[in-house]
Scaffold this active site. Structure first.
Site, PDB file in Angstrom:
ATOM      1  N   GLY A  22       0.883  -1.309  -0.063  1.00  0.00           N
ATOM      2  CA  GLY A  22      -0.150   0.056   0.040  1.00  0.00           C
ATOM      3  C   GLY A  22       0.846   1.081   0.129  1.00  0.00           C
ATOM      4  N   ASP A  52      -3.286   4.050   2.342  1.00  0.00           N
ATOM      5  CA  ASP A  52      -3.260   4.144   3.756  1.00  0.00           C
ATOM      6  C   ASP A  52      -3.381   5.352   4.510  1.00  0.00           C
ATOM      7  OD1 ASP A  52      -2.825   2.296   6.676  1.00  0.00           O
ATOM      8  OD2 ASP A  52      -1.914   4.221   6.800  1.00  0.00           O
ATOM      9  N   TYR A  57      -3.592  12.950   9.601  1.00  0.00           N
ATOM     10  CA  TYR A  57      -3.127  13.457   8.460  1.00  0.00           C
ATOM     11  C   TYR A  57      -3.594  14.649   7.818  1.00  0.00           C
ATOM     12  CZ  TYR A  57      -1.486   8.640   9.047  1.00  0.00           C
ATOM     13  OH  TYR A  57      -1.027   7.420   9.453  1.00  0.00           O
ATOM     14  N   HIS A 119      -6.439   4.002  15.800  1.00  0.00           N
ATOM     15  CA  HIS A 119      -5.091   4.397  15.539  1.00  0.00           C
ATOM     16  C   HIS A 119      -4.145   4.298  16.724  1.00  0.00           C
ATOM     17  CE1 HIS A 119      -3.083   7.883  12.695  1.00  0.00           C
ATOM     18  NE2 HIS A 119      -2.298   6.985  13.177  1.00  0.00           N
ATOM     19  N   GLY A 223      12.110   2.252   8.028  1.00  0.00           N
ATOM     20  CA  GLY A 223      12.580   3.444   8.917  1.00  0.00           C
ATOM     21  C   GLY A 223      11.578   4.532   8.989  1.00  0.00           C
TER      22      GLY A 223
HETATM   23  C1  WDT Z   1       2.865  13.842  16.623  1.00  0.00           C
HETATM   24  C2  WDT Z   1       1.797  13.794  15.985  1.00  0.00           C
HETATM   25  C3  WDT Z   1       3.758  12.944  16.971  1.00  0.00           C
HETATM   26  C4  WDT Z   1       3.149   9.743  12.161  1.00  0.00           C
HETATM   27  C5  WDT Z   1       1.585  12.522  15.829  1.00  0.00           C
HETATM   28  C6  WDT Z   1       3.294  11.594  16.982  1.00  0.00           C
HETATM   29  C7  WDT Z   1       2.789  10.005  13.622  1.00  0.00           C
HETATM   30  C8  WDT Z   1       0.944   8.792  13.601  1.00  0.00           C
HETATM   31  C9  WDT Z   1       2.199   8.941  11.373  1.00  0.00           C
HETATM   32  C10 WDT Z   1       0.990   8.366  12.117  1.00  0.00           C
HETATM   33  C11 WDT Z   1       2.261  11.459  15.997  1.00  0.00           C
HETATM   34  C12 WDT Z   1       1.805   9.478  14.108  1.00  0.00           C
HETATM   35  N1  WDT Z   1       2.187   8.653  10.080  1.00  0.00           N
HETATM   36  O1  WDT Z   1       1.566   8.031   9.450  1.00  0.00           O
HETATM   37  O2  WDT Z   1       3.441   9.020   9.599  1.00  0.00           O
HETATM   38  O3  WDT Z   1       2.582   8.806  16.410  1.00  0.00           O
HETATM   39  O4  WDT Z   1       0.324   9.662  16.098  1.00  0.00           O
HETATM   40  O5  WDT Z   1       0.198   7.570  11.817  1.00  0.00           O
HETATM   41  S1  WDT Z   1       1.611   9.958  15.813  1.00  0.00           S
END
Ligand code: WDT
Length: 326
Positions: A22, A52, A57, A119, A223
């Site tokens: 995905g 995804d 986001y 989530h 990563g």
């Molecule tokens: C700040 C905001 C720090 C990235 C959110 C951490 C981060 C969830 C993704 C995600 C977060 C986070 N992503 O898909 O790139 O850990 O909730 O899904 S987070």
């Protein structure tokens, strides 16, 4: 190569299936208007059938617009595209789950999502305005929600036809076990989406999930980004790993392609994010070669249980998932 392999799927416990590759769509680091539409359209054009995303986001309107455009121009039908969204932490209380999902559907302008996941197992104080609600002193407001109660509403969203499948993300195995042991469980989580790459290979979680017929979806399979918000310059860099380089040279593939191939070859779904056409293509060129058993073992051998996404600010949360071994 070609569509048959790029669009390879894994069965889910509810009778549906998920494409094993995905495209991640999080672009919170530097959101550029229109960028998500362009990337998602390009991805569908080059064969991706799984996107995804998440409410977090902030670009589900663009993801939805791109999917709808590729349906309108005849490239795909709705049922050919698999879209995952995620219930954000401020919506975990049972009274808000359906609202969280309906907000996502409204942003997408779609009438269902293929997979909806919780989530994080950790709740934050309900808020429709802030992703991270704070008190007057700037202290983040946690909420200790019963994840089984959240799950019961997830089930009702599936029954209502708003989602095809339901799953979780960032749950440890004890938290999964809590859901599986619910007295009135109607649907098991079809997946657990967790951070997974050669430096955090999640072998124990994978073994546990395999035993329960739960698919592991791995995020940050290469990563993670260098955003200082969650990246420490001291962190190791998966893509610079010499073992991955060495194996790649034998197959004429990049370290990234080895890291992705490693996952799909052991039956794990990967969702690398890229909005760069060249890299989106590269990430898809992983179905025309195989790693030998020795090479799979060698990749297993570079594991160092290193987590990039630690959510350090939440270690005091009663549902913080990463105190447990897995
Ligand atoms: C700040 C905001 C720090 C990235 C959110 C951490 C981060 C969830 C993704 C995600 C977060 C986070 N992503 O898909 O790139 O850990 O909730 O899904 S987070």
């Amino acid at each position: 190569m070609g569509e048959v392999t790029v669009q390879q799927r894994l069965p889910l416990s509810d009778g549906k299936s998920i494409p094993i590759l995905g495209l991640g769509t999080c672009s919170m680091e530097k959101p550029v208007k229109g960028e998500t539409i362009k990337a998602v359209k390009a991805a569908i054009e080059i064969g991706y059938r799984h996107l995804d995303g998440a409410f977090l986001y902030g670009n589900e309107d663009e993801v939805g617009e791109a999917i709808r455009a590729k349906i309108a121009d005849g490239t795909v039908k709705r049922e050919d595209v698999f879209y995952t969204s995620k219930l954000w932490m401020t919506y975990l209380s049972p009274a808000l789950v359906r609202k969280g999902l309906e907000t996502t559907l409204k942003n997408l302008k779609l009438d269902y999502v293929d997979l909806y996941v919780v989530h994080w197992p950790m709740g934050l104080k309900p808020s429709e305005k802030d992703l991270f609600p704070e008190d007057a002193n700037g202290k983040i407001l946690l909420d200790d929600v019963d994840i089984c109660a959240t799950w019961a509403i997830m089930e009702s969203c599936k029954d209502a036809g708003l989602v095809r499948s339901i799953g979780v993300s960032n749950f440890n195995h004890n938290q999964l076990e809590m859901i599986l042991k619910m007295p009135n469980l109607k649907y098991k989580p079809v997946c657990n989406q967790v951070e997974c790459h050669p430096y955090l290979n999640q072998n124990k979680m994978l073994k546990y999930c395999n035993s329960k017929n739960i698919v592991v979806v791995c995020y940050s399979p290469l990563g993670t980004s260098k955003d200082p918000k969650w990246f420490d310059p001291e962190n190791p860099i998966v893509l610079n790993d010499l073992e991955l380089k060495k194996i790649g040279e034998k197959h004429n593939k990049s370290p990234a392609q080895i890291a992705l191939r490693y996952q799909v070859q052991r039956g794990v779904v990967v969702i690398p994010k890229s909005f760069n056409l060249g890299r989106m293509k590269q990430n898809r060129e992983i179905f025309d070669f195989q790693l030998t058993d020795e090479e799979m073992k060698a990749v297993d051998g570079i594991n160092r249980n290193f987590r990039y996404i630690t959510m350090k600010q939440f270690t005091d949360h009663p549902k913080y998932p990463f105190h447990d071994e897995y």
